[in-house]
Motif scaffolding. Sequence first.
Motif, PDB file in Angstrom:
ATOM      1  N   ILE A 105      -0.404 -18.324 -23.083  1.00 29.92           N
ATOM      2  CA  ILE A 105      -0.165 -19.679 -23.663  1.00 29.92           C
ATOM      3  C   ILE A 105       0.542 -19.445 -25.094  1.00 29.92           C
ATOM      4  N   TYR A 106       1.711 -20.009 -25.154  1.00 30.32           N
ATOM      5  CA  TYR A 106       2.268 -19.908 -26.321  1.00 30.32           C
ATOM      6  C   TYR A 106       2.267 -21.380 -27.297  1.00 30.32           C
ATOM      7  N   GLY A 107       1.779 -21.202 -28.560  1.00 28.95           N
ATOM      8  CA  GLY A 107       1.862 -22.557 -29.316  1.00 28.95           C
ATOM      9  C   GLY A 107       2.842 -22.444 -30.460  1.00 28.95           C
ATOM     10  N   ILE A 108       3.564 -23.713 -30.605  1.00 30.55           N
ATOM     11  CA  ILE A 108       4.284 -23.672 -31.832  1.00 30.55           C
ATOM     12  C   ILE A 108       3.392 -23.618 -33.143  1.00 30.55           C
ATOM     13  N   ASN A 109       2.497 -24.107 -33.220  1.00 23.42           N
ATOM     14  CA  ASN A 109       1.465 -23.740 -34.409  1.00 23.42           C
ATOM     15  C   ASN A 109       0.051 -23.377 -33.839  1.00 23.42           C
ATOM     16  N   ASP A 110      -0.854 -23.216 -34.910  1.00 21.76           N
ATOM     17  CA  ASP A 110      -2.090 -22.894 -34.274  1.00 21.76           C
ATOM     18  C   ASP A 110      -2.939 -23.972 -33.712  1.00 21.76           C
ATOM     19  N   SER A 111      -2.667 -25.184 -34.169  1.00 19.76           N
ATOM     20  CA  SER A 111      -3.117 -26.422 -33.268  1.00 19.76           C
ATOM     21  C   SER A 111      -2.590 -26.232 -31.887  1.00 19.76           C
ATOM     22  N   SER A 112      -1.626 -26.095 -31.693  1.00 20.91           N
ATOM     23  CA  SER A 112      -0.980 -26.027 -30.399  1.00 20.91           C
ATOM     24  C   SER A 112      -1.487 -25.029 -29.394  1.00 20.91           C
ATOM     25  N   SER A 113      -1.627 -23.624 -29.785  1.00 23.01           N
ATOM     26  CA  SER A 113      -2.205 -22.504 -29.370  1.00 23.01           C
ATOM     27  C   SER A 113      -3.769 -22.852 -28.884  1.00 23.01           C
ATOM     28  N   LEU A 114      -4.399 -23.422 -29.933  1.00 26.38           N
ATOM     29  CA  LEU A 114      -5.710 -23.623 -29.756  1.00 26.38           C
ATOM     30  C   LEU A 114      -6.148 -24.600 -28.860  1.00 26.38           C
ATOM     31  N   GLY A 115      -5.322 -25.793 -28.888  1.00 28.47           N
ATOM     32  CA  GLY A 115      -5.414 -26.911 -27.933  1.00 28.47           C
ATOM     33  C   GLY A 115      -5.078 -26.415 -26.350  1.00 28.47           C
ATOM     34  N   GLY A 116      -4.169 -25.546 -26.284  1.00 31.57           N
ATOM     35  CA  GLY A 116      -3.871 -25.088 -24.940  1.00 31.57           C
ATOM     36  C   GLY A 116      -5.202 -24.188 -24.252  1.00 31.57           C
ATOM     37  N   LEU A 117      -5.734 -23.316 -25.306  1.00 30.87           N
ATOM     38  CA  LEU A 117      -6.666 -22.300 -25.112  1.00 30.87           C
ATOM     39  C   LEU A 117      -7.986 -23.235 -24.681  1.00 30.87           C
ATOM     40  N   GLN A 118      -8.409 -24.406 -25.447  1.00 29.08           N
ATOM     41  CA  GLN A 118      -9.208 -25.257 -25.082  1.00 29.08           C
ATOM     42  C   GLN A 118      -9.146 -25.716 -23.901  1.00 29.08           C
ATOM     43  N   ALA A 119      -8.034 -26.132 -23.410  1.00 27.99           N
ATOM     44  CA  ALA A 119      -7.947 -26.662 -22.137  1.00 27.99           C
ATOM     45  C   ALA A 119      -8.143 -25.851 -20.973  1.00 27.99           C
ATOM     46  N   TRP A 120      -7.573 -24.504 -21.245  1.00 27.53           N
ATOM     47  CA  TRP A 120      -8.173 -23.351 -20.136  1.00 27.53           C
ATOM     48  C   TRP A 120      -9.495 -23.191 -20.075  1.00 27.53           C
ATOM     49  N   LYS A 121     -10.105 -23.300 -20.996  1.00 24.76           N
ATOM     50  CA  LYS A 121     -11.588 -22.929 -21.194  1.00 24.76           C
ATOM     51  C   LYS A 121     -12.293 -24.258 -20.605  1.00 24.76           C
ATOM     52  N   ALA A 122     -11.720 -25.429 -20.821  1.00 29.46           N
ATOM     53  CA  ALA A 122     -12.657 -26.536 -20.127  1.00 29.46           C
ATOM     54  C   ALA A 122     -12.437 -26.609 -18.808  1.00 29.46           C
ATOM     55  N   ALA A 123     -11.604 -25.922 -18.401  1.00 25.03           N
ATOM     56  CA  ALA A 123     -11.107 -26.040 -16.878  1.00 25.03           C
ATOM     57  C   ALA A 123     -11.893 -24.821 -16.174  1.00 25.03           C
ATOM     58  N   GLY A 124     -12.824 -24.361 -16.810  1.00 30.52           N
ATOM     59  CA  GLY A 124     -13.617 -23.312 -16.441  1.00 30.52           C
ATOM     60  C   GLY A 124     -13.161 -21.901 -16.165  1.00 30.52           C
ATOM     61  N   LYS A 125     -11.788 -21.658 -16.728  1.00 33.31           N
ATOM     62  CA  LYS A 125     -11.143 -20.264 -16.368  1.00 33.31           C
ATOM     63  C   LYS A 125     -11.658 -19.232 -17.537  1.00 33.31           C
ATOM     64  N   SER A 126     -11.738 -18.080 -16.825  1.00 33.80           N
ATOM     65  CA  SER A 126     -11.724 -16.911 -17.575  1.00 33.80           C
ATOM     66  C   SER A 126     -10.667 -16.557 -18.370  1.00 33.80           C
ATOM     67  N   GLN A 127     -10.966 -15.933 -19.616  1.00 35.78           N
ATOM     68  CA  GLN A 127      -9.715 -15.450 -20.343  1.00 35.78           C
ATOM     69  C   GLN A 127      -9.309 -14.274 -20.186  1.00 35.78           C
ATOM     70  N   ASP A 128     -10.056 -13.546 -19.083  1.00 36.16           N
ATOM     71  CA  ASP A 128      -9.730 -12.263 -18.434  1.00 36.16           C
ATOM     72  C   ASP A 128      -8.163 -12.398 -17.846  1.00 36.16           C
TER      73      ASP A 128
END
Length: 343
Positions: free
Chosen positions: A216-239
């Motif tokens: 996940i690449y974000g052009i600012n911190d809000s973008s990267s953190l929003g993308g990561l939040q979506a990943w976690k909300a989908a129940g996916k592991s960060q491994d």
Amino acid sequence: MHWSKSILFASAAVLAMGAAAAHAENMPKRIGYVTNYATHEWYQNVIKGMKAHGKDLGIEVEVQDANLDIAKQVAAAEDFIAKGVDVLILTPVNEEGVVPLLRQAKAANIPVVLEGNPVKGMTTMVAICDYDTGYFSGVEAGKYAKEKLGGAAKVMNVGLPLLSATVLRSQGFMDGLKTIIPDAVMVHDLDGGGNPDRALEVSSAALAKNADINIIYGINDSSSLGGLQAWKAAGKSQDGLLTVGTGGEGLAFINAMQNEPSYRIEAAMFPEKEGFTTIDAAVKLFNNEQVPEHIVSPTAPMTGEDWKKYYDYDGTARTIKWDAVNALQPPAKCMKTSADLKK
């Protein structure tokens, strides 16, 4: 002439004007700064850098916030011009709306420094090299993917196509990544709006269609953190996932690098330093010194706990380590600019 048709760039020696040397010059008494969005952590820290350096130099720095409203920006700038500030600093809400202000300030013999974004007819701008910032974080991401992700690189770019600066960051990231992993692919190219809510929304929709990504690449911190939040909300592991942020705007990226297993790289842009350098530019213009059209503010990719080289953090607030940040040398010339997007 457009700033991006690169003419001259500042050398590190020009950029790193110390307080002692600055005191040898005539100091402006009052500088007026109209920021575009003072509630954002980036601009809060730009203002901290401006005020801290201004205090050291005996300069009063007064700030007004346009709150993303060009009419408010024009009114605030005209107020500063009417009050007769010695130098005006502007972070444009949009380029076109600021052009008349440059003419008004010139008529009043008030020099203007732009922060962050270019405007036609400007004298100088203090800003990072956006493409370079993305490129070098892409190189670091490639190294990480080669070592930790089996050499595969499938990217969800949480971008912002509205602005040339953020387009350059995304392009730079992919180009840097491909120097290490030539077959890296961009699976999703999203418009995250530069804010966490929009980034979360578009990332969630993209992942619902195709979750076969590992960066996940974000052009600012809000973008990267929003993308990561979506990943976690989908129940996916960060491994097996790498998250790369851009900005180092405030506390969010430090918390993420401490607490999120996938958040391993941050392209730090040091807003305090950008504010510091903008005050230096204002002093130079006040003294009728020649300055380059684009004064480059440094950036650096940070991995793991590299952020501790540049910031102290007590759990509540961060404090910049000026010696470390001032030692960073900005490039003499940006690798690519907005002019290259038009080719």
